[in-house]
Design a protein around this motif. Structure first.
Motif, PDB file in Angstrom:
ATOM      1  N   THR A  78     -10.111   0.367 -13.660  1.00  0.00           N
ATOM      2  CA  THR A  78     -10.224   0.678 -15.081  1.00  0.00           C
ATOM      3  C   THR A  78     -10.674   2.124 -15.297  1.00  0.00           C
ATOM      4  O   THR A  78     -10.468   2.669 -16.374  1.00  0.00           O
ATOM      5  CB  THR A  78     -11.219  -0.258 -15.786  1.00  0.00           C
ATOM      6  N   LYS A 120      -8.355   3.226 -25.629  1.00  0.00           N
ATOM      7  CA  LYS A 120      -9.422   3.383 -24.637  1.00  0.00           C
ATOM      8  C   LYS A 120     -10.432   4.461 -24.994  1.00  0.00           C
ATOM      9  O   LYS A 120     -11.591   4.376 -24.628  1.00  0.00           O
ATOM     10  CB  LYS A 120      -8.812   3.709 -23.272  1.00  0.00           C
ATOM     11  N   PHE A 165     -14.650   7.497 -22.843  1.00  0.00           N
ATOM     12  CA  PHE A 165     -13.434   6.842 -22.380  1.00  0.00           C
ATOM     13  C   PHE A 165     -13.813   5.453 -21.870  1.00  0.00           C
ATOM     14  O   PHE A 165     -14.787   5.301 -21.134  1.00  0.00           O
ATOM     15  CB  PHE A 165     -12.777   7.666 -21.269  1.00  0.00           C
ATOM     16  N   ASN A 166     -13.023   4.457 -22.233  1.00  0.00           N
ATOM     17  CA  ASN A 166     -13.337   3.061 -21.879  1.00  0.00           C
ATOM     18  C   ASN A 166     -14.644   2.610 -22.497  1.00  0.00           C
ATOM     19  O   ASN A 166     -15.374   1.819 -21.909  1.00  0.00           O
ATOM     20  CB  ASN A 166     -13.414   2.881 -20.356  1.00  0.00           C
ATOM     21  N   HIS A 211     -15.106   0.645 -24.747  1.00  0.00           N
ATOM     22  CA  HIS A 211     -15.095  -0.768 -25.125  1.00  0.00           C
ATOM     23  C   HIS A 211     -15.535  -1.660 -23.977  1.00  0.00           C
ATOM     24  O   HIS A 211     -15.789  -2.849 -24.175  1.00  0.00           O
ATOM     25  CB  HIS A 211     -13.680  -1.164 -25.570  1.00  0.00           C
ATOM     26  N   LEU A 212     -15.629  -1.121 -22.777  1.00  0.00           N
ATOM     27  CA  LEU A 212     -15.994  -1.948 -21.622  1.00  0.00           C
ATOM     28  C   LEU A 212     -17.505  -2.143 -21.545  1.00  0.00           C
ATOM     29  O   LEU A 212     -18.273  -1.277 -21.961  1.00  0.00           O
ATOM     30  CB  LEU A 212     -15.508  -1.290 -20.327  1.00  0.00           C
ATOM     31  N   GLU A 249     -19.249  -2.324 -16.086  1.00  0.00           N
ATOM     32  CA  GLU A 249     -17.893  -1.981 -15.643  1.00  0.00           C
ATOM     33  C   GLU A 249     -17.608  -0.496 -15.815  1.00  0.00           C
ATOM     34  O   GLU A 249     -16.493  -0.043 -15.581  1.00  0.00           O
ATOM     35  CB  GLU A 249     -16.851  -2.796 -16.430  1.00  0.00           C
ATOM     36  N   LYS A 265     -10.470  -9.565 -12.759  1.00  0.00           N
ATOM     37  CA  LYS A 265      -9.464  -8.567 -13.153  1.00  0.00           C
ATOM     38  C   LYS A 265      -8.399  -8.503 -12.072  1.00  0.00           C
ATOM     39  O   LYS A 265      -8.622  -8.949 -10.943  1.00  0.00           O
ATOM     40  CB  LYS A 265     -10.131  -7.192 -13.294  1.00  0.00           C
ATOM     41  N   MET A 273      -2.507   4.364 -14.835  1.00  0.00           N
ATOM     42  CA  MET A 273      -3.616   3.433 -15.043  1.00  0.00           C
ATOM     43  C   MET A 273      -4.428   3.817 -16.267  1.00  0.00           C
ATOM     44  O   MET A 273      -4.976   2.971 -16.966  1.00  0.00           O
ATOM     45  CB  MET A 273      -4.496   3.410 -13.798  1.00  0.00           C
ATOM     46  N   ILE A 274      -4.517   5.143 -16.526  1.00  0.00           N
ATOM     47  CA  ILE A 274      -5.169   5.624 -17.754  1.00  0.00           C
ATOM     48  C   ILE A 274      -4.375   5.150 -18.962  1.00  0.00           C
ATOM     49  O   ILE A 274      -4.927   4.716 -19.971  1.00  0.00           O
ATOM     50  CB  ILE A 274      -5.225   7.176 -17.744  1.00  0.00           C
ATOM     51  N   GLU A 324      -4.519  -2.516 -18.903  1.00  0.00           N
ATOM     52  CA  GLU A 324      -5.270  -2.305 -17.656  1.00  0.00           C
ATOM     53  C   GLU A 324      -4.630  -3.035 -16.492  1.00  0.00           C
ATOM     54  O   GLU A 324      -5.297  -3.750 -15.742  1.00  0.00           O
ATOM     55  CB  GLU A 324      -6.737  -2.732 -17.845  1.00  0.00           C
ATOM     56  N   PRO A 363      -2.010  -1.667 -13.922  1.00  0.00           N
ATOM     57  CA  PRO A 363      -1.798  -1.086 -12.590  1.00  0.00           C
ATOM     58  C   PRO A 363      -3.118  -0.958 -11.817  1.00  0.00           C
ATOM     59  O   PRO A 363      -4.160  -0.650 -12.399  1.00  0.00           O
ATOM     60  CB  PRO A 363      -1.219   0.303 -12.889  1.00  0.00           C
ATOM     61  N   TYR A 365      -7.364   2.223  -3.359  1.00  0.00           N
ATOM     62  CA  TYR A 365      -8.314   3.306  -3.077  1.00  0.00           C
ATOM     63  C   TYR A 365      -8.729   3.346  -1.610  1.00  0.00           C
ATOM     64  O   TYR A 365      -9.119   4.386  -1.094  1.00  0.00           O
ATOM     65  CB  TYR A 365      -9.574   3.143  -3.940  1.00  0.00           C
ATOM     66  N   ARG A 394      -6.633  -7.928 -26.465  1.00  0.00           N
ATOM     67  CA  ARG A 394      -6.917  -6.968 -27.526  1.00  0.00           C
ATOM     68  C   ARG A 394      -5.847  -6.994 -28.606  1.00  0.00           C
ATOM     69  O   ARG A 394      -4.656  -6.901 -28.329  1.00  0.00           O
ATOM     70  CB  ARG A 394      -7.051  -5.562 -26.939  1.00  0.00           C
TER      71      ARG A 394
END
Lengths: 406, 45, 356
Positions: free
Chosen positions: A62, A213, A355-356, A358-359, A363, C84, C148-149, C154, C156, C160, C247
């Motif tokens: 994320t 986001k 950024f993000n 809402h998480l 997280e 997730k 991914m951005i 959310e 992909p 890593y 959402r």
């Protein structure tokens, strides 16, 4: 005749000796710190390229962009904006009195962009493919703003390199090559401004794709404009800040022209930065209004937004104005630092903090110490490279063989 | 193969690619045109 | 409305440019609206029918040859924690307890009609296939992770931990199976027909019919019909979607539209900024030339004035000298006259004396 030739083409031994000259022989805590950073950074570099991103970063699915994008790329590019602002002011807008500031600004920008590109090699999963320019050679994703950013950064790095070349060429005494490079100044300056306008704004526009986001106070259809305008303020402040540091450390290298032009230059830059920040404040407010996000200003994120807007845009705008009115270099230098912190804060807000949003907190992304260390490592390398070049080559002063020739 | 564009994404990929080619050509032409425009100026330096 | 796909070429394709630009222009539609690939497939996920058996997860794991999880798929304790998507789980079933009863929601790539991942990929690694699947080409991926951005769902994920050749990983709608005329693994394995595969247009009709027939069982919303310009996966639910972690604030704008404004400004900057800047340069230079000329003129005038003044002074001096010379000669004359007069007077008086 032969004497002159000798003067023009410096002996190889001279150059080698110049490269090896150590002007930092004294031991100091700062030198020790630099040494530790370089050592740890090198170890972490090995770790990154042998164990993968997961071993050194806290990136998640994320939060795929972290410190190296938020700080190294976003802030690096913004703070290297002094290059195009100064060369445009001098060569296009007729501010000839800023001539002596062009070279330090170009050098800073060139090294800044080089640092950005190196950081990207750390950040992407397949640096080999970035080196081979996959987006431009193998398959072009032209609908991506990142494609445009990548292309512009690549081209602008080339432009900056060409703008920078007269410095080492004068140092090496290669008159012919140096004269060709100087002839390109006008074309390169225009290209530089066009490319900078494009990628500075597109860096902001990268986030246009993610309205769900990024916090609404920072998300705006005007993101590109925000980034471009603030990059001008960042560039001007960086020139002031960097001249302040150089004055402390490199004064012995500064020529008469630089030292004479320096005080009026700082006043002029402060005035310009103040004006730009005044406009930037307005467009940021328009951004809030256009999204009708006034009601968010009293939430915790809203307070944070106001801290950024009032403390790091409105305040430096006012202080720059006072500083240039009262001809107060101390206040101007302080304000330059304030503005730079503000730009860094803005870029980090957009790429990481807001950024993000809402998480849930657990997280969210917090950079690992290794990511931060590698960012510090990059900046350290940049400063060392700047010092190395500025202490040896004609950056702050004119080369005696090329006086008044540019 | 189906020769028709059905998505905005494919359409934009097509138009943007053309735009980039045009921009490249334009910038090269711009330099040439500037030289042509200013070649006979007396205050050339 | 659809328009013809013209063959675009790479950078250096100057020869191909004319073909690219002119191409089959005649087929171009006047309104650039796109409804997606006609007859493309999708899946309708009726959340009210899902019992959380995780057969779909297991089938996905088998079809894609992924590593087996630590806990078996029959272990229901896994559902107690919200999960997730990961690089080894292309689909996930999550449990949400609403008013005491559990609701199960399957998550995977929604296969957007206008995928955000495809829009932002700078190597064009993502593609929306005519059959509806959004697929990824790992052989060109640079690993920038912009997809991914961009993805609002959310979806992909990134490898890593792979040191040298990490890839983006996501559900493929079992595109290889679709090509063979087979169903996606998850749909094939679903025992309750909570997953229904078919043409997207048909699925929308079925979904509407269900809502109409059982208005008390469903909320009146087909998730995915409009979200982000529409997705190939469609959802029906008995409770508001936002209550079960989906959402509803994503908006209906197709992803490419979000960046098209910024993209369209680029050629404007490239075209007009050099014109403006070159103009500024020309004006600056002209101003400098005029300033130089005026300076030169002023200097010339000053020199002339000085010269004139000098000449005047000289001539005045000459005049004066001449006058003085005249005066002197006059004086000399007068003196001589006087002397002669005196002499004459003297002689005459002597004469008169003599004569007396």
């Amino acid at each position: 005749m032969s004497e002159q030739k000798n003067k023009q083409a410096r002996g190889v031994t001279d150059v080698v000796l110049g490269l090896m000259r150590d002007d930092n022989a004294k031991f100091s805590p700062l030198a020790a710190f630099t040494g530790i950073i370089l050592l740890v950074g090198t170890v972490l570099t090995v770790l990154r390229f042998t164990q993968g991103l997961g071993a050194v970063t806290n990136l998640t699915n994320t939060h795929p962009w972290g410190m190296w994008i938020g700080f190294d790329l976003m802030c690096g590019v913004a703070l290297a904006a002094g290059g195009y602002t100064t060369s445009a002011a001098c060569y296009l807008f007729g501010m000839k009195k800023y001539h002596s500031a062009v070279r330090p600004a170009i050098l800073t920008a060139f090294l800044g962009y080089a640092m950005v590109v190196v950081s990207l090699l750390y950040d992407v999963g397949r640096p080999d493919r970035l080196v081979l320019a996959y987006p431009f050679i193998v398959q072009q994703g032209t609908t991506s703003l990142l494609f445009e950013v990548g292309l512009c950064v690549l081209l602008y790095l080339t432009v900056l390199f060409l703008e920078f070349t007269p410095i080492p060429l004068e140092w090496l005494g290669l008159r012919k090559a140096r004269n060709i490079a100087v002839k390109l100044t006008l074309t390169l300056t225009i290209f530089g401004v066009v490319l900078s306008t494009l990628h500075q704004s597109s860096l902001g526009a990268l986030f246009l794709i993610a309205p769900s986001k990024l916090h609404p106070l920072w998300y705006s259809p005007y993101l590109g404009v925000f980034f471009f305008v603030s990059s001008i303020a960042a560039g001007l402040s960086m020139v002031i800040f960097e001249s302040m540091l150089s004055h402390k450390k490199l004064r012995h290298r500064m020529g008469k022209a630089y030292l004479e032009e320096h005080p009026p230059l700082i006043l002029g830059y402060a005035k310009a930065a103040s004006l730009v920040l005044f406009g930037y404040f307005m467009v940021k407010v328009v951004g809030v209004s256009a999204g009708d996000n006034w009601y968010l200003l009293l939430t915790p994120y809203g307070i944070w937004f106001l801290v950024e807007l009032l403390g790091f845009v409105a305040l430096p705008c006012f202080l720059f104005a006072v500083g240039s009115r009262n001809k107060d270099p101390g206040l101007i230098k302080f304000t330059a630092v304030l503005t730079i912190i503000g730009i860094v804060l803005n870029r980090l807000n957009i790429s990481m903090i807001a950024f993000n949003w809402h998480l849930p907190l657990d997280e969210r992304y917090i950079p690992s110490w290794m990511e931060i260390t590698l960012s510090v490592y990059m900046v350290t390398c940049l400063i060392l490279a700047f010092r190395f070049i500025a202490t040896r080559m004609p950056v702050f002063d004119e080369h005696p063989d090329f006086k008044g020739q540019h | 193969m189906d020769n028709t564009i059905h998505t905005l994404q494919d359409f934009m990929l097509h138009t943007e690619s053309n735009t980039y080619i045009l921009m490249g050509i334009y910038l090269v032409c711009m330099i040439g045109f500037w030289i042509f425009l200013t070649q006979k100026d007396e205050d050339q330096d | 409305m659809a328009i013809s796909r013209r063959n675009f070429l790479g950078w250096m394709g100057a020869a191909g440019l004319s073909a690219s630009l002119v191409g089959k222009q005649a087929h171009a539609a006047s309104t650039k609206e796109f409804a997606g690939h006609p007859g493309s497939y999708g899946v309708l996920h009726d959340i009210t029918r899902c019992v959380g058996c995780r057969s779909c997860e297991e089938a996905c794991n088998t079809v894609n040859k992924l590593p087996k999880p630590a806990k078996p798929y029959t272990d229901e304790s896994v559902l107690n924690k919200k999960r997730k998507l990961t690089t080894t789980e292309y689909t996930i079933v999550n449990k949400s307890v609403q008013e005491g009863s559990p609701i199960f929601i399957k998550t995977q790539c929604n296969h957007c009609l206008e995928p955000a991942c495809a829009s932002v990929c700078f190597v064009n690694a993502f593609q929306k296939l005519p059959n509806g699947a959004v697929v990824y080409d790992a052989s060109v991926c640079v690993g920038c992770r912009y997809c991914m951005i961009a993805c609002p769902f959310e979806v992909p994920t990134y490898e890593y931990d792979a040191p040298y050749t990490p890839e983006v990983v996501k559900c493929t709608l079992c595109a290889p199976l679709l090509e063979k005329g087979l169903l996606p693994g998850c749909v094939e394995s679903c025992p309750t027909e909570s997953l229904l595969f078919g043409k997207r247009d048909d699925l929308l009709k079925i979904a509407r019919a269900r809502i109409e027939k059982f208005p008390s069982r469903y909320v009146d919303h087909i998730y995915g019909e409009q979200e982000m310009g529409g997705t190939s996966w469609l959802y029906l639910s008995g409770v508001p979607f936002k209550d079960i972690g989906m959402r509803e604030d994503l908006g209906n704008t197709p992803a490419p539209k979000l960046t098209s404004g910024a993209l369209h400004l680029i050629p404007m900057v490239v075209s007009l900024w050099p014109v403006f800047l070159a103009g500024m340069y020309g004006m600056t230079k002209r101003r400098n030339t005029i300033a130089d000329e005026e300076k030169a003129k002023a200097v010339a005038i000053a020199i002339e004035q000085t010269e004139n003044k000098a000449a005047e002074i000289l001539s005045q001096a000459m005049e004066k000298a001449k006058k003085e010379k005249e005066n002197v000669s006059k004086r000399v004359e007068r003196a001589r006259e006087n002397r002669v007069k005196k002499a004459l007077e003297h002689s005459s008086s002597t004469n008169s004396d003599e004569g007396a």
